[in-house]
Enzyme design. Sequence first.
Site, PDB file in Angstrom:
ATOM      1  N   HIS A  23     -61.678  17.069  76.870  1.00  0.00           N
ATOM      2  CA  HIS A  23     -62.191  16.432  78.083  1.00  0.00           C
ATOM      3  C   HIS A  23     -62.478  17.474  79.164  1.00  0.00           C
ATOM      4  O   HIS A  23     -61.613  18.301  79.482  1.00  0.00           O
ATOM      5  CB  HIS A  23     -61.184  15.421  78.621  1.00  0.00           C
ATOM      6  CG  HIS A  23     -61.009  14.217  77.763  1.00  0.00           C
ATOM      7  ND1 HIS A  23     -61.730  13.060  77.948  1.00  0.00           N
ATOM      8  CD2 HIS A  23     -60.200  13.982  76.694  1.00  0.00           C
ATOM      9  CE1 HIS A  23     -61.368  12.160  77.046  1.00  0.00           C
ATOM     10  NE2 HIS A  23     -60.442  12.696  76.264  1.00  0.00           N
ATOM     11  N   GLY A  69     -59.930   6.338  78.384  1.00  0.00           N
ATOM     12  CA  GLY A  69     -59.100   5.726  79.415  1.00  0.00           C
ATOM     13  C   GLY A  69     -57.898   5.034  78.809  1.00  0.00           C
ATOM     14  O   GLY A  69     -57.573   5.210  77.633  1.00  0.00           O
ATOM     15  N   ASP A  87     -62.880  17.197  82.521  1.00  0.00           N
ATOM     16  CA  ASP A  87     -62.115  17.161  83.768  1.00  0.00           C
ATOM     17  C   ASP A  87     -60.636  17.479  83.564  1.00  0.00           C
ATOM     18  O   ASP A  87     -59.929  17.739  84.546  1.00  0.00           O
ATOM     19  CB  ASP A  87     -62.285  15.817  84.489  1.00  0.00           C
ATOM     20  CG  ASP A  87     -62.184  14.614  83.579  1.00  0.00           C
ATOM     21  OD1 ASP A  87     -62.092  14.797  82.358  1.00  0.00           O
ATOM     22  OD2 ASP A  87     -62.211  13.480  84.087  1.00  0.00           O
ATOM     23  N   HIS A 146     -61.805   6.630  71.170  1.00  0.00           N
ATOM     24  CA  HIS A 146     -60.367   6.743  71.366  1.00  0.00           C
ATOM     25  C   HIS A 146     -59.721   5.479  70.790  1.00  0.00           C
ATOM     26  O   HIS A 146     -60.089   4.364  71.163  1.00  0.00           O
ATOM     27  CB  HIS A 146     -60.041   6.799  72.858  1.00  0.00           C
ATOM     28  CG  HIS A 146     -60.184   8.145  73.478  1.00  0.00           C
ATOM     29  ND1 HIS A 146     -61.402   8.719  73.744  1.00  0.00           N
ATOM     30  CD2 HIS A 146     -59.243   9.030  73.912  1.00  0.00           C
ATOM     31  CE1 HIS A 146     -61.209   9.906  74.320  1.00  0.00           C
ATOM     32  NE2 HIS A 146     -59.910  10.117  74.424  1.00  0.00           N
ATOM     33  N   HIS A 199     -62.544  17.344  70.305  1.00  0.00           N
ATOM     34  CA  HIS A 199     -61.981  16.432  71.306  1.00  0.00           C
ATOM     35  C   HIS A 199     -61.415  17.220  72.477  1.00  0.00           C
ATOM     36  O   HIS A 199     -60.262  17.655  72.456  1.00  0.00           O
ATOM     37  CB  HIS A 199     -60.889  15.567  70.676  1.00  0.00           C
ATOM     38  CG  HIS A 199     -60.502  14.388  71.503  1.00  0.00           C
ATOM     39  ND1 HIS A 199     -60.674  13.084  71.090  1.00  0.00           N
ATOM     40  CD2 HIS A 199     -59.950  14.303  72.735  1.00  0.00           C
ATOM     41  CE1 HIS A 199     -60.243  12.256  72.027  1.00  0.00           C
ATOM     42  NE2 HIS A 199     -59.788  12.983  73.044  1.00  0.00           N
ATOM     43  N   GLU A 205     -54.004   5.739  70.058  1.00  0.00           N
ATOM     44  CA  GLU A 205     -53.349   6.836  70.775  1.00  0.00           C
ATOM     45  C   GLU A 205     -51.983   6.413  71.297  1.00  0.00           C
ATOM     46  O   GLU A 205     -51.135   7.257  71.552  1.00  0.00           O
ATOM     47  CB  GLU A 205     -54.224   7.308  71.944  1.00  0.00           C
ATOM     48  CG  GLU A 205     -53.667   8.508  72.689  1.00  0.00           C
ATOM     49  CD  GLU A 205     -54.554   8.996  73.813  1.00  0.00           C
ATOM     50  OE1 GLU A 205     -54.212  10.030  74.410  1.00  0.00           O
ATOM     51  OE2 GLU A 205     -55.577   8.360  74.111  1.00  0.00           O
ATOM     52  N   ASP A 228     -57.426  18.140  73.472  1.00  0.00           N
ATOM     53  CA  ASP A 228     -57.552  16.961  74.328  1.00  0.00           C
ATOM     54  C   ASP A 228     -57.852  17.398  75.756  1.00  0.00           C
ATOM     55  O   ASP A 228     -58.952  17.201  76.255  1.00  0.00           O
ATOM     56  CB  ASP A 228     -56.297  16.083  74.267  1.00  0.00           C
ATOM     57  CG  ASP A 228     -56.498  14.711  74.883  1.00  0.00           C
ATOM     58  OD1 ASP A 228     -57.664  14.285  75.013  1.00  0.00           O
ATOM     59  OD2 ASP A 228     -55.491  14.048  75.213  1.00  0.00           O
TER      60      ASP A 228
END
Length: 335
Positions: free
Chosen positions: A19, A174, A21, A201, A17, A204, A281
């Site tokens: 991301h 998101g 960006d 996701h 996991h 969370e 993350d």
Amino acid sequence: MCLSRTELNQLPKIELHCHLDGSISMATIRVLAEKAGISIPESDEALRLKITAPESAESLLDYLAPFDFVLPMLQTQEALELAAYDLIGQAKADHVRYIEVRFAPTLHTAGGLSLEQVVVAVTKGLAKGEVDFDVKSNALLCGMRHESVETVMTVVDLFSKGELTHVAGFDLAGGEADGYVSGFTSVLETVKERGIPLTLHAGECGCAQNVMDAIKLGATRIGHGVAIKDMPDKWAELIDKKITLEMAPTSNIQTKAIDKAENYPFKTLFDAGVRVTINTDNRTVSDTTLTDEYVKLADWFGFDEAVFRQVARYAFEASFMSPQQRADLSDEFIK
């Protein structure tokens, strides 16, 4: 015996996991900004304030704010390839042997790129990183939960493009709302029908039922999932179905999913037999590395090497690796 940071760093790792960006190094952000003609702070400290989550973050949405700063720099194929390559270099420093890099193709089309061009650029960077750093990788394509079902389906349709490589699974990311999964039922049913590996996701930000809804619609892995701590009556189902949680300690506390370290449910879930894994993350937004996450868990819970190797084995088994990748890494994580 407490493991040192050096010993923890040298353990072979898998990250499920991460991301794209949210995980670009400061040095590469400076290069990307210059190429995009975007003005950024000259001092590292001022730039760090722009690209890391605010210490005063009150929620997941606050935590996500730095992404708006970086996204304009990621609108060309050159930039996306460089960002992906940079991330694999960071993974190498953590002794990561395999990493799944997730991103939302629809967020990178403002400069005129097609969704396919976005994916090709990222996977080209991953492939180059594999050669130069000896870190195997795959991409996970994300639909955004604020997007329409029709838009998210355009991402799912990318999996039918036979020429794309290093594309391994689908996710929804998101801001998270209670009951969001039901709004994407048609999408997730299509994902299941097409045999696309699915991680979602869920749980969370206090939405424990979202975890169970995601599993019901075919997710074999859950991004974060920390809210499931509040539904111990469901742990047996997670164990029986071999559902894997992609937990990220630093991020989960920053987003206020968990209030403090002593309440972090990793050890409780692990001891119960739930398959938990360790992830960053967002390396840059959370100002962390995978080694940092290992160190935190070792300090909090006194884990020994056997625990970390078991957690890595869970990650290996739950990964969306190709058969060749799995064969190449089996000696390190199974035998």
